[in-house]
Design a protein around this motif. Structure first.
Motif, PDB file in Angstrom:
ATOM      1  N   PRO A 146       0.817  -1.217   0.000  1.00 55.36           N
ATOM      2  CA  PRO A 146       0.000   0.000   0.000  1.00 55.36           C
ATOM      3  C   PRO A 146       0.853   1.270   0.000  1.00 55.36           C
ATOM      4  CG  PRO A 146      -0.007  -1.005   2.181  1.00 55.36           C
ATOM      5  CD  PRO A 146       0.869  -1.865   1.321  1.00 55.36           C
ATOM      6  N   MET A 147       0.423   2.246  -0.733  1.00 54.45           N
ATOM      7  CA  MET A 147       1.112   3.547  -0.781  1.00 54.45           C
ATOM      8  C   MET A 147       0.065   4.643  -0.927  1.00 54.45           C
ATOM      9  SD  MET A 147       4.538   3.766  -0.739  1.00 54.45           S
ATOM     10  CE  MET A 147       5.414   4.827  -1.892  1.00 54.45           C
ATOM     11  N   PRO A 148       0.379   5.851  -0.467  1.00 51.15           N
ATOM     12  CA  PRO A 148      -0.506   6.982  -0.766  1.00 51.15           C
ATOM     13  C   PRO A 148      -0.375   7.320  -2.250  1.00 51.15           C
ATOM     14  CG  PRO A 148       1.498   7.757   0.303  1.00 51.15           C
ATOM     15  CD  PRO A 148       1.571   6.259   0.301  1.00 51.15           C
ATOM     16  N   LEU A 149      -1.431   7.885  -2.814  1.00 55.64           N
ATOM     17  CA  LEU A 149      -1.385   8.192  -4.250  1.00 55.64           C
ATOM     18  C   LEU A 149      -1.486   9.687  -4.509  1.00 55.64           C
ATOM     19  CD1 LEU A 149      -3.670   5.507  -5.957  1.00 55.64           C
ATOM     20  CD2 LEU A 149      -1.218   5.412  -5.458  1.00 55.64           C
ATOM     21  N   ASP A 150      -0.626  10.154  -5.411  1.00 55.22           N
ATOM     22  CA  ASP A 150      -0.798  11.476  -6.011  1.00 55.22           C
ATOM     23  C   ASP A 150      -1.509  11.232  -7.334  1.00 55.22           C
ATOM     24  OD1 ASP A 150       0.579  12.851  -4.066  1.00 55.22           O
ATOM     25  OD2 ASP A 150       2.454  12.982  -5.197  1.00 55.22           O
ATOM     26  N   VAL A 151      -2.667  11.854  -7.505  1.00 59.28           N
ATOM     27  CA  VAL A 151      -3.401  11.686  -8.760  1.00 59.28           C
ATOM     28  C   VAL A 151      -3.527  13.057  -9.413  1.00 59.28           C
ATOM     29  CG1 VAL A 151      -5.567  10.933  -9.807  1.00 59.28           C
ATOM     30  CG2 VAL A 151      -4.682   9.770  -7.765  1.00 59.28           C
ATOM     31  N   VAL A 152      -3.029  13.175 -10.629  1.00 55.82           N
ATOM     32  CA  VAL A 152      -3.092  14.470 -11.311  1.00 55.82           C
ATOM     33  C   VAL A 152      -4.114  14.401 -12.442  1.00 55.82           C
ATOM     34  CG1 VAL A 152      -1.820  16.171 -12.693  1.00 55.82           C
ATOM     35  CG2 VAL A 152      -0.744  15.124 -10.685  1.00 55.82           C
ATOM     36  N   VAL A 153      -5.071  15.322 -12.394  1.00 56.63           N
ATOM     37  CA  VAL A 153      -6.096  15.405 -13.430  1.00 56.63           C
ATOM     38  C   VAL A 153      -5.772  16.611 -14.309  1.00 56.63           C
ATOM     39  CG1 VAL A 153      -8.567  15.701 -13.873  1.00 56.63           C
ATOM     40  CG2 VAL A 153      -7.794  14.379 -11.877  1.00 56.63           C
ATOM     41  N   THR A 154      -5.707  16.368 -15.622  1.00 55.75           N
ATOM     42  CA  THR A 154      -5.412  17.452 -16.565  1.00 55.75           C
ATOM     43  C   THR A 154      -6.690  17.805 -17.323  1.00 55.75           C
ATOM     44  OG1 THR A 154      -3.195  16.549 -16.818  1.00 55.75           O
ATOM     45  CG2 THR A 154      -3.889  18.172 -18.456  1.00 55.75           C
TER      46      THR A 154
END
Ligand SMILES: [Zn+2]
Length: 625
Positions: A529-537
């Motif tokens: 498990p890891m935290p997620l950075d999610v980038v929306v363009t």
């Protein structure tokens, strides 16, 4: 006043209060050694007086010394380790097996007393076991005196005589060295190849050797005006005493080892930095050293500025780059380097002055804490040297991505062993190397991703200030990371250090939720498990970052990029295989969704990390025509 008070409060909070020391005890030593070299026989007589400060709460009935030169004898454990093709060091292989008696290494202990009384001792290959005539009580000091004679082996691994580059003496792991006793007990690793751990203390080492030899060493030369050879302060009239030998008097304070090298052909270049330290470069001037050794004094001088600012001060008076040994090898206040060492090796070994020299981690048990951290810092320093035009090459936006990718491709080919493996005990030499150097480096890249770059940098400095001149272990390191970042990281230790589970996250769908909102669904094919950075363009190029923390972090990272919208959304529980994020954006405005565009997270399968809108996909494929 209030401002001043709150500033002071923040200062105390960040420097003292948060990182107040544990009251862990550590032993201390004071060595005084007189060494008389016989360069014809490659042997030396040694007289060692060792003050041993037992700061432990324990009564000691025995003490132990390392006798490293004994490894260089046919049939030794190190010999066997190198006859096994899986664990062999390519520089060693059959070379120990083939040593003739006059080429082997050995230490012969002639006498040993403790507080004036003879002690019983027994040599067990590379460890000397000493039964004390009377116990050393807690919080007391004992004086151990030893007379010994040693033979310097032909240079096989790290130390020895007549290196492949033609250096006469590469003297590391060369004297009977007290083993470390700490809160984990004695550390009695028999020398089979991997690295070291020592007791913090002070060294006074007097080396009498033929006057034609030029020496370099850990520590500072005390009688420079009697020696000369470039060590004398500028303008000093050097007066060498008569006789066949010169006695070089060295002192190193608050270190855990002492090394030196000697050669009659050394050239000595000195860089006296305004705010210290003085840098010494000793090498044989020839076509092999010309390319880098000539250019290094200027580059290393500048590198010191950057390193001290970013990784902590270097408080010792000297640092020496010595052409010696069989590859780059770190020692407190000095390094051994080959003639053909490149700038990357120079910087790597220099960074070890921090990660090992000052942060005295156990190199055998936690090799990633010295090699991996050193590799991380080296990538940063080289990138800076490039950006300043001090070395060739274009700087990278992120100098760690190459290592991340090579780690991922290694995982695809090979089954790894846990990072908690002792460096001597990996099944393969290659596996140990990847664990220590590559995965150790990647560990910091992961923390940088989890905590955010500015907080991570602060945490590394906090680690240095909290643990320098001590023996930090992985818990100690992670504790500093946790406190600086305000988050829990025990889960990270569990997965990254104790397991070989892998990270893989994916985007399963992006769909219109209603007229104003869009739902993004994720899954987790990997077990880590890891935290997620999610980038929306969005269509007009605008981007928003959503951070999905883990519940078990009990904290989140703050925005790294002030120019991008950043939002921390609800945490993801590690037992739940899927996650749904509904964002306040119209589906038709979204062109791309991507997990961790920074590529810092070592996701083993990035194919499922990106979602593209149909129109964007069409445009993209159009571009390729
Ligand atoms: Zn290293």
């Amino acid at each position: 006043m209030r401002t001043l008070f709150s500033l002071l409060f923040v200062f105390f909070l960040s420097s003292n209060f948060l990182f107040s020391q544990t009251c862990r005890w550590q032993q201390r030593v004071q060595y005084q050694m007189d060494i008389d070299m016989d360069v014809a026989k490659h042997q030396f007589d040694g007289k060692q007086t060792l003050k041993y400060f037992n700061n432990s709460p324990d009564t000691l009935y025995k003490v132990y010394y390392h006798l490293y030169f004994n490894a260089f004898q046919p049939g030794s454990m190190m010999d066997w380790q190198n006859r096994n093709p899986l664990t062999a060091d390519s520089r060693v292989r059959e070379r120990i097996s083939n040593l003739k008696p006059e080429e082997t290494g050995w230490h012969q202990v002639k006498s040993l007393t403790c507080n004036g009384k003879p002690a019983k001792f027994e040599v067990k290959e590379t460890i000397l076991e000493v039964t004390l005539p009377e116990p050393i009580l807690p919080k007391s000091v004992a004086e151990l005196k030893m007379d010994f004679r040693s033979q310097v082996p032909v240079q096989i691994r790290r130390s020895g005589r007549d290196s492949r580059d033609g250096v006469a003496y590469s003297m590391s792991q060369w004297y009977p060295k007290m083993a470390e006793y700490d809160y984990q007990g004695w550390h009695l690793d028999l020398y089979v190849g991997r690295e070291f751990y020592g007791v913090w203390g002070d060294f006074e080492v007097n080396i009498a050797i033929d006057r034609s030899y030029l020496l370099g060493a850990s520590g500072e030369l005390q009688n420079a005006a009697e020696i000369g050879y470039g060590y004398e302060p500028e303008g000093t009239a050097v007066r060498q005493p008569p006789g066949e030998k010169l006695t070089w008097r060295w002192k190193a304070v608050n270190v855990h080892d002492f090394s030196w090298s000697a050669d009659p052909d050394y050239k000595h270049v000195v860089v006296r930095r305004e705010n210290g330290p003085t840098l010494h470069f000793l090498y044989q001037p020839n076509e092999n050293t010309q390319a880098t050794w000539e250019a290094m004094p200027a580059a290393m001088d500048r590198a010191f500025d950057y390193i001290q600012k970013n990784f902590g001060e270097y408080p010792y008076p000297t640092y020496s780059f010595l052409e010696a040994g069989d590859g780059g090898m770190e020692y407190p206040m000095a390094t051994f380097l080959r003639a053909g060492a490149g700038v990357g090796t120079f910087v790597h070994e220099l960074m070890h002055a921090w990660y090992y020299g000052m942060l005295g981690t156990h190199e055998g048990k936690y090799p990633w804490m010295d090699e991996g951290f050193t590799e991380y810092a080296t990538a940063e320093v080289l990138n800076w040297l490039k950006s300043e035009g001090l070395i060739n090459g274009k700087p990278d936006e992120n100098p760690h991505i190459f290592t991340n990718n090579s780690y991922i491709s290694y995982l695809k080919r090979t089954e790894e062993e846990p990072l908690s493996t002792h460096h001597d005990h990996y099944l393969t030499s290659r596996g140990g190397g990847v664990g220590a150097y590559v995965k150790g480096h990647v560990l910091l890249t992961q923390l940088n991703y989890i905590m955010g770059d500015p907080v991570f940098r602060k945490a590394m400095l906090n680690y240095y200030h909290t643990w320098r001149f001590k023996h930090p272990n992985p818990d100690d390191f992670l504790r500093v990371m946790e406190r600086t970042a305000g988050m829990e990281l025990d889960w990270f230790q569990q997965y990254f250090i104790f397991s070989t589970k892998q990270i893989d996250y994916g985007i399963t769908s992006v769909e219109k939720a209603n007229r104003k909102e869009t739902t993004i669904r994720f899954n987790r094919p990997g077990h880590f498990p890891m935290p997620l950075d999610v980038v929306v363009t969005f269509k007009k190029g605008k981007q928003k970052m959503y951070n999905i923390p883990l519940y078990m972090m009990w904290g989140t990272k703050t925005a790294e990029n002030p120019d991008m919208h950043y939002e921390v959304v609800k945490p993801w529980g590690w037992t739940i295989p899927e996650y749904e994020l509904t964002i306040d954006a119209r589906f038709k405005d979204i062109v791309k969704v991507e997990i961790d565009p920074s590529q810092r997270m070592v996701d083993v399968n990035r194919d499922n990390n990106v979602w593209m809108a149909k129109t964007a996909q069409a445009e993209n494929s159009g571009e390729k025509e």
